[in-house]
Scaffold this motif. Structure first.
Motif, PDB file in Angstrom:
ATOM      1  N   TYR A 836      -1.016   0.110   2.220  1.00  0.00           N
ATOM      2  CA  TYR A 836      -1.487   1.136   3.653  1.00  0.00           C
ATOM      3  C   TYR A 836      -2.640   1.195   4.217  1.00  0.00           C
ATOM      4  CZ  TYR A 836       2.089   3.991   0.838  1.00  0.00           C
ATOM      5  OH  TYR A 836       3.486   4.456   0.585  1.00  0.00           O
ATOM      6  N   GLY A 837      -2.227   0.101   5.226  1.00  0.00           N
ATOM      7  CA  GLY A 837      -3.535  -0.558   5.802  1.00  0.00           C
ATOM      8  C   GLY A 837      -4.615  -1.782   4.823  1.00  0.00           C
ATOM      9  N   GLY A 838      -6.044  -2.526   5.047  1.00  0.00           N
ATOM     10  CA  GLY A 838      -6.659  -2.978   4.724  1.00  0.00           C
ATOM     11  C   GLY A 838      -6.523  -4.505   4.857  1.00  0.00           C
ATOM     12  N   GLY A 839      -7.588  -5.706   4.326  1.00  0.00           N
ATOM     13  CA  GLY A 839      -7.026  -7.260   4.785  1.00  0.00           C
ATOM     14  C   GLY A 839      -7.232  -7.589   3.157  1.00  0.00           C
ATOM     15  N   ASP A 840      -6.608  -9.276   3.252  1.00  0.00           N
ATOM     16  CA  ASP A 840      -6.500 -10.183   2.337  1.00  0.00           C
ATOM     17  C   ASP A 840      -5.822  -9.045   1.192  1.00  0.00           C
ATOM     18  OD1 ASP A 840      -8.118 -12.255   3.257  1.00  0.00           O
ATOM     19  OD2 ASP A 840      -9.241 -10.422   4.206  1.00  0.00           O
ATOM     20  N   ASN A 841      -4.741  -8.738   0.374  1.00  0.00           N
ATOM     21  CA  ASN A 841      -4.617  -8.138  -0.282  1.00  0.00           C
ATOM     22  C   ASN A 841      -2.572  -8.601  -0.365  1.00  0.00           C
ATOM     23  OD1 ASN A 841      -6.458  -5.672  -0.577  1.00  0.00           O
ATOM     24  ND2 ASN A 841      -5.730  -4.599   1.401  1.00  0.00           N
ATOM     25  N   THR A 842      -2.810  -8.467  -1.958  1.00  0.00           N
ATOM     26  CA  THR A 842      -1.365  -9.263  -2.487  1.00  0.00           C
ATOM     27  C   THR A 842      -0.860  -8.842  -3.015  1.00  0.00           C
ATOM     28  OG1 THR A 842      -2.809 -11.946  -2.082  1.00  0.00           O
ATOM     29  CG2 THR A 842      -0.649 -11.594  -3.332  1.00  0.00           C
ATOM     30  N   VAL A 843       0.465  -8.796  -3.088  1.00  0.00           N
ATOM     31  CA  VAL A 843       1.428  -8.455  -3.708  1.00  0.00           C
ATOM     32  C   VAL A 843       2.473  -9.122  -4.723  1.00  0.00           C
ATOM     33  CG1 VAL A 843       3.411  -6.633  -4.529  1.00  0.00           C
ATOM     34  CG2 VAL A 843       1.257  -6.125  -2.681  1.00  0.00           C
ATOM     35  N   GLU A 844       2.339  -9.679  -5.279  1.00  0.00           N
ATOM     36  CA  GLU A 844       3.373 -11.144  -5.562  1.00  0.00           C
ATOM     37  C   GLU A 844       3.130 -10.916  -7.274  1.00  0.00           C
ATOM     38  OE1 GLU A 844       0.657 -14.627  -6.312  1.00  0.00           O
ATOM     39  OE2 GLU A 844      -1.062 -14.263  -6.482  1.00  0.00           O
ATOM     40  N   VAL A 858       8.885  -2.275  -1.642  1.00  0.00           N
ATOM     41  CA  VAL A 858       7.498  -2.502  -1.042  1.00  0.00           C
ATOM     42  C   VAL A 858       7.640  -2.367   0.287  1.00  0.00           C
ATOM     43  CG1 VAL A 858       6.024  -4.743  -0.973  1.00  0.00           C
ATOM     44  CG2 VAL A 858       7.318  -4.413  -3.045  1.00  0.00           C
ATOM     45  N   THR A 859       6.451  -1.113   0.264  1.00  0.00           N
ATOM     46  CA  THR A 859       6.038  -0.878   2.248  1.00  0.00           C
ATOM     47  C   THR A 859       5.098  -1.997   1.888  1.00  0.00           C
ATOM     48  OG1 THR A 859       6.484   0.836   3.772  1.00  0.00           O
ATOM     49  CG2 THR A 859       5.322   1.197   1.077  1.00  0.00           C
ATOM     50  N   ILE A 860       5.107  -2.046   3.219  1.00  0.00           N
ATOM     51  CA  ILE A 860       3.608  -2.286   4.466  1.00  0.00           C
ATOM     52  C   ILE A 860       3.809  -2.041   5.322  1.00  0.00           C
ATOM     53  CG2 ILE A 860       2.758  -4.697   5.392  1.00  0.00           C
ATOM     54  CD1 ILE A 860       3.192  -4.858   2.092  1.00  0.00           C
ATOM     55  N   SER A 861       2.876  -0.553   6.031  1.00  0.00           N
ATOM     56  CA  SER A 861       2.823   0.664   6.015  1.00  0.00           C
ATOM     57  C   SER A 861       1.751   1.025   6.277  1.00  0.00           C
ATOM     58  CB  SER A 861       3.428   1.467   5.872  1.00  0.00           C
ATOM     59  OG  SER A 861       3.853   2.673   5.883  1.00  0.00           O
TER      60      SER A 861
END
Length: 991
Positions: A836-844, A858-861
């Motif tokens: 939920y927002g932010g920057g330079d984050n990784t889901v892997e 997975v949600t990008i929201s």
């Protein structure tokens, strides 16, 4: 096969007599005295006294002597008997090995009689056929001189075996390090007994009955060859059918409580291994029936091994230049590990492996932590591949599983060098860390860590120490009902792993699994119905191993069966539909080898109307850990494990005293009750392992939990068991919460029955690894605003009431965070992973499966928080049976959901290398009423979606798609009614 009496040839009496006479003469000619080899004497079955239908046979091969004994058929049930007469030079325990054949393909039983008295029932496992022979060994207490040992087909036996011989070996001197219980100091009601069989020495210790609760005690005086952690194995019998407990004392001080799994009966002996810290020379080890124990066991002996200690790291004196050839073994790359405080990925020095290396270990506190995996506990060569071109040796501290092991001196040289340390690692996941601490120079580069004998980490998802069995797993069978596949919410199937489960409704129904690996523990994910008014129901279920009952597992609805719309659920059926059906229970069950058949069965005493079994996890648990250097035991602050007292105040006082001192607080094996918040500030808390140390909240829906208030904090090797019984946003506590400074660690922690598993109010450089979060009512692991440069990996989250992993910008930005190599299962009312927002984050490299309602895989929201401030990466994840339906919106949700809700999403979002399979609805969903730009889908695979492969619903902006394949969708590859701009690259297909 056994010869039935009515199946023998019906010839004339004369022929029968003649043949009998000939056989007798041949037997007389061939007969010889029982054979002996050293101290072992073999007695042939055909020379024993036969009765009740037992007769000599020769119609199979492979027997010894002149024949074998058959006739143990159902016709002769209750009478067939073979009685051996054996001689013992002196009284004592002897090993009696029966050689038999059992071609029935099932385990069969015979009763064993010693000197005319029945002493036990033998379980005789199947042999390959009737020409294959096996042995079953018993320990029998023989009198001096002549004895009889008989194998009878009693009315309670299944018989149908053939007998060849018995080999009798008198017990010799006890092995080195074995101490007999009957020779120990006994008090408080503990006495020597001989009324059961199978013991070693001249007897065993009994008297641990409820009458002597609080007093019965057996104290061994043992000798240790050296100081340190020493394996001590107790041999005991527990015929109660349940796990029982005794307290262990070393040199007069209570150190832990042992959980002693049930044995088949009082003539069957099991073992329980501990690692106890002994001093060199004489020590006392006591097993006492304390007031907090359940006792009711018998003790035979203990075996004391050699002391071990954590080896001092021994760097290779002269590193060998290996600029082009990495060391042999399993390599783990540094550039993909957790790092904080200064290190960064670099590629300038040629010859590295993988995609780069780490450099920048100069500032105090700079560190890298590499995950490694080992097949069993032991000492392993660990090779660091490093570079040091400074011209002089550099120093850095080595950490193992969060504990400092020592300082390494790494000589200088050209190119890539290696340094080898022999270190003690535990079974499964270990953390190998390098940190520039006080007195270290740092100033090296790290390419990788190689463990000789190590195992590869899981390619996606968490590397776990257990094997999971579900309704559709290989090796699982049932005579109950396999519930059909369904994603309909609410339902038992929708919340089950793989959307199917096994249900038992009648006495005698079971689910059984054949162990693919050895195990001494079980975790059962189950559901039983709540009472009709929603109140808590409890019921047992029986656990069997190879047909013998091990114990009952107690099941409850205390933490399941909620009613209502989802976020203010109650325990009352009047609030709405039921959901959150499942809970888990766990138990140590004794050691069982691979191939053992474990069975969960509804017996007559198991009172629930139905038992729904979703998943069974089994593992071989290491012995309890011992207190490492640099820690102080909580028992020194007036806290006694398993006392039932409220330890909140004493634990808080201990942590306050240790804050900032460099000393950590150690919790030995046992349960510690807290009724409120336990605060830690710049201090470490560590236990004897997830299975041994439990901090338990007694504050129902209250504030019991661990709370970090700042500094570098560590929580490791324990279980935090909450007492949250429903979802309420206005009350309750996380299992672990707070503000975590650089270098903080949460490792090997199990959290259940809390409102939230792990919640950071802020964090910088926090590492969460090897966590298990189960059965919580809101989020699993939640990094809230102000949580930066932190990582969650190698963790499993299952059965939550909200997002299982979440990065949330409410209260501040979140940047530089990584969610990687986690297993996410069955979130009930939200997403598997939410950013939920932010920057330079990784889901892997996560695996996400079986989202149930109101959420996606997975949600990008922008549904919460302050929006996106930098790029987001969703890479190489596996989403299976994800996506769901939001009944509040009458809207389906995709396996992957890009959701522009409160604001636009215009910062780059890279979605690459993901596999999205069998989504309940669309594979990928873009929504709603805002702009989504700078979205790139690359090399993603979408297969088997329940509606569209890609569904674009009322958004503006544009995306690119390259190498994206869509197949086997129910409604079509693409739904884009608004004409959202898609720029296609090469390799796209199916949409």
């Amino acid at each position: 096969m056994p010869t039935p009496r009515d199946g023998r040839p019906h010839t004339t009496a004369l022929l029968t007599a003649v043949s009998t006479l000939i056989a007798l003469l041949m037997a007389l000619v061939a007969w010889s005295a029982p054979t002996a080899s050293a101290a072992t004497t073999t007695y042939e079955a055909e020379s024993a006294a036969l009765s009740g239908g037992a007769v000599v046979g020769t119609d199979h091969t492979g027997y010894t002597g002149t024949g074998f004994v058959e006739g143990y058929t159902d016709t002769d049930k209750g009478s067939a008997d073979t009685v051996f007469t054996v001689n013992a030079a002196s009284a004592g325990t002897a090993s009696v090995a029966l050689r038999y054949a059992n071609g029935t393909s099932a385990t069969m039983t015979l009763s064993v009689y010693l000197n005319g008295t029945k002493v036990q029932q033998d379980q005789l496992t199947a042999t390959a056929d009737w020409n294959a022979w096996a042995t079953h060994t018993d320990s029998l207490s023989l009198a001096a001189g002549s004895n009889t040992v008989a194998y009878k087909f009693d009315s309670t036996d299944s018989g149908n075996v053939n007998l060849d011989d018995i080999a009798v070996t008198p017990a010799g001197a006890p092995p080195a390090g074995q101490y007999e219980a009957e020779s120990a100091a006994l008090s408080g009601g503990a006495v020597v007994g001989t009324d059961h069989t199978g013991y070693t020495g001249t007897g065993f210790v009994e008297g641990y009955t409820d009458t002597d609760k609080g007093t019965a005690d057996t104290v061994f005086t043992v000798n240790a060859s050296g100081a340190g952690s020493t394996p001590v194995t107790l041999r005991y019998a527990n015929g109660t059918g349940s796990v029982m407990t005794l307290s262990v004392y070393v040199n007069g001080t209570k150190v832990q409580q042992d959980q002693l799994a049930a044995t088949a009966d009082w003539n069957t002996w099991g073992t329980h291994a501990d690692s106890l810290t002994l001093k060199a020379g004489s020590n006392t080890v006591g097993y006492k029936f304390d007031s907090t124990d359940s006792g009711n066991v018998n003790l035979d002996n203990i075996t004391v091994g050699s002391a071990t200690s954590t080896p001092t790291p021994t760097p290779t004196p002269t590193p060998t230049s290996t600029s082009s050839t990495p060391p042999s073994g399993q390599a783990y790359e540094a550039e993909t590990a957790f790092f904080t405080g200064g290190p960064a990925v670099a590629t300038a020095t040629a010859g590295y492996s993988g995609s780069g290396y780490l450099t920048g270990f100069t500032a105090q506190g700079s560190q890298a932590v590499v995950d490694v995996d080992t097949p069993s506990a032991g000492t392993y060569p660990v090779v660091l591949r490093y570079a040091n071109s400074s011209g002089s040796a550099q120093t850095i501290s080595l950490y193992l599983n969060g504990v400092r092991s020592g300082q390494l001196s790494l000589p200088a040289g050209s190119g890539w060098l290696t340094s080898t340390q022999n270190v003690a690692l535990r079974t499964g996941l270990n953390l190998v860390g390098l940190q520039t601490g006080s007195g270290d120079s740092g100033n090296i580069a790290l390419d990788d860590v190689t463990v000789t004998g190590g195992l590869p980490l899981a390619a996606t998802g968490a590397t776990v120490p257990y094997t999971e069995y579900t309704a559709t797993s290989s090796g699982v069978s049932t005579n109950g009902t396999v519930l059909p596949y369904s994603t309909t919410y609410p339902s038992l199937q929708a919340e089950a792993t793989g959307r199917q489960a096994v249900q038992l409704t009648s006495t005698g129904q079971y689910e059984q699994i054949t162990l693919s690996k050895p195990a001494d523990s079980i975790v059962l994910r189950y559901s039983i119905p709540a009472n009709s008014d929603g109140s808590t129901a409890t019921a047992p279920i029986a656990l069997y191993a190879n047909g013998s009952k091990v114990q009952d597992l107690t099941l409850t609805t205390q933490y399941s069966w909620l009613y209502g719309g989802g976020y203010y659920d109650t325990r009352s059926p009047s609030s709405g539909a039921a959901h959150h059906f499942y809970d888990e229970t766990r138990a140590l069950i004794g050691n069982w080898p691979a191939g053992t058949v474990l069975k969960l069965q509804k017996d007559a005493a198991d009172t629930a109307s139905s038992y729904t079994i979703d998943a069974v996890d089994t593992e071989q648990v290491d012995p309890a850990l011992t207190m490492p250097a640099g820690y102080v035991s909580v028992t020194g602050y007036g806290v006694t494990p398993n006392s039932g007292a409220d330890d909140t105040s004493a634990v808080n006082s201990a942590l306050a005293a240790l804050s900032g001192t460099g000393k950590g607080l150690w919790f030995p094996s046992g349960t510690y009750d807290i009724s409120g918040q336990v605060s830690l500030d710049n201090v470490s808390v560590r236990g004897a392992g997830e299975w041994y140390t439990v901090i338990r909240s007694t504050a129902v829906n209250g504030s019991g939990g661990l709370f970090a208030t700042g500094g570098t904090d560590q929580i490791a090797d324990l279980t935090m068991d909450g007492d949250q019984t429903s979802r309420n946003n206005d009350s309750g506590a996380a299992g672990i919460e707070g503000n975590f400074g650089p270098g903080s660690l949460i490792f090997d922690v199990w959290v259940e029955h809390a409102k939230v598993g792990i919640w950071t109010d802020s964090a910088n450089g926090l590492y969460v690894s090897g966590a298990r979060v189960r059965d919580v009512f809101a989020d699993g692991v939640h990094f809230n605003g102000g949580s930066d440069n932190s990582r969650v990996d190698q963790s499993v989250v299952r059965n939550t009431g909200d997002d299982e992993l979440a990065l949330d910008t409410e209260g501040g930005n979140v940047t530089g965070d990584v969610l990687a190599y986690n297993t996410v299962q069955s979130p009930i009312q939200a997403n598997g992973i939410g950013v939920y927002g932010g920057g330079d984050n990784t889901v892997e490299d996560n695996t996400v499966a079986d989202t149930v309602a109101f959420g996606s895989g997975v949600t990008i929201s922008t549904a919460f928080g302050s929006g996106f401030t930098g790029p987001t990466y969703v890479l190489d994840n596996t989403l299976t049976r994800t996506g769901s339906y939001n009944s509040n919106w009458s809207s389906s949700l995709g396996g992957l959901w890009i959701y522009a809700n409160q604001s636009d999403i215009t910062q780059p979002v890279t979605v690459s290398g993901n596999t999205i399979s069998r989504s309940t609805y669309e594979g990928v969903l873009l929504s709603y009423a805002h702009q989504i730009s700078n979205l790139a889908l690359t090399n993603d695979v979408i297969n088997g979606a329940g509606t569209y492969g890609i569904n674009i619903n009322d958004v503006t902006g544009s995306m690119t798609a390259t190498g994206v394949t869509v197949s086997n969708t129910a409604s079509g590859g693409l739904n884009n009614p608004g004409g959202y701009t898609i720029t296609r690259g090469s390799g796209d297909s199916g949409f």
